[in-house]
Design an enzyme around this catalytic site. Structure first.
Site, PDB file in Angstrom:
ATOM      1  N   MET A 155       0.828  -1.207   0.000  1.00 48.44           N
ATOM      2  CA  MET A 155       0.000   0.000   0.000  1.00 48.44           C
ATOM      3  C   MET A 155       0.862   1.257   0.000  1.00 48.44           C
ATOM      4  SD  MET A 155      -2.827  -1.320  -0.446  1.00 48.44           S
ATOM      5  CE  MET A 155      -3.590   0.276  -0.641  1.00 48.44           C
ATOM      6  N   GLU A 156       2.015   1.189   0.653  1.00 43.56           N
ATOM      7  CA  GLU A 156       2.915   2.335   0.668  1.00 43.56           C
ATOM      8  C   GLU A 156       3.477   2.608  -0.730  1.00 43.56           C
ATOM      9  OE1 GLU A 156       2.042   1.280   4.679  1.00 43.56           O
ATOM     10  OE2 GLU A 156       2.637   0.012   3.001  1.00 43.56           O
ATOM     11  N   ASP A 193      -1.683  17.997 -10.591  1.00 46.44           N
ATOM     12  CA  ASP A 193      -1.947  19.261  -9.908  1.00 46.44           C
ATOM     13  C   ASP A 193      -1.057  20.379 -10.441  1.00 46.44           C
ATOM     14  OD1 ASP A 193      -3.072  20.984  -7.830  1.00 46.44           O
ATOM     15  OD2 ASP A 193      -1.097  20.810  -6.895  1.00 46.44           O
TER      16      ASP A 193
END
EC number: 4.6.1.17
Length: 160
Positions: free
Chosen positions: A113-114, A128
């Site tokens: 998950m990391e 972004d």
């Protein structure tokens, strides 16, 4: 077939008790892609982005995200990561950025998950930083490429 480890027999979510597990070296590798217009990629590579170094910012964001995965994803354990590496590679022919994240530790739980979080947040950071010049960038696929260590054994997925 394996059982879901975060669900009790009564169907309730819970954090897995890892205290009885042996400490082993665990590593995971994940990737993500951000596809964009050739002009957007050229702007990044030429260092012409007004917000600064897109790759450096995305790398730092990915590393920070891996360290804070336990705060973002319910039921993840806080981990003492010994390594987080985030590499960004511009592939101009495909007009995408490939992000590869590697996480490692010696401990009781895996770091899949990391690694996935590091790759994902690095991709989101690229989006972004570049959304002012292009809003229709595409993120994906994001996937686990490999993991090693732990009771469930090793896994290697097919390259995209």
């Amino acid at each position: 077939m394996s059982q879901l480890t975060h669900i009790t027999e009564r169907g309730e979510a819970h954090m897995v008790d890892a205290s009885a597990k042996a400490d082993t070296v665990r590593e995971a590798r994940a990737s993500a892609y951000v596809t964009m217009a050739r002009a957007t990629l050229a702007m990044i590579l030429d260092g012409q982005h007004h917000k600064g170094d897109v790759f450096a910012t995305a790398r730092i964001a990915g590393i920070q995200a891996a360290k804070r995965t336990w705060e973002l994803i319910p039921l993840c354990h806080p981990l003492m990561l010994s390594k987080v590496e985030v590499q960004l590679t511009a592939e101009t022919e495909q007009h995408w950025v490939r992000i590869d994240a590697v996480c490692r530790l010696t401990g009781k739980t895996g770091v899949e998950m990391e690694a996935l979080t590091a790759a994902s947040v690095a991709a989101l950071t690229i989006y972004d930083m570049c959304k002012a010049v292009q809003k229709d960038m595409f993120i994906g696929p994001v996937r686990l490429l490999a993991k090693s260590g732990g009771k469930s054994g090793d896994f290697t997925g097919d390259e995209v």
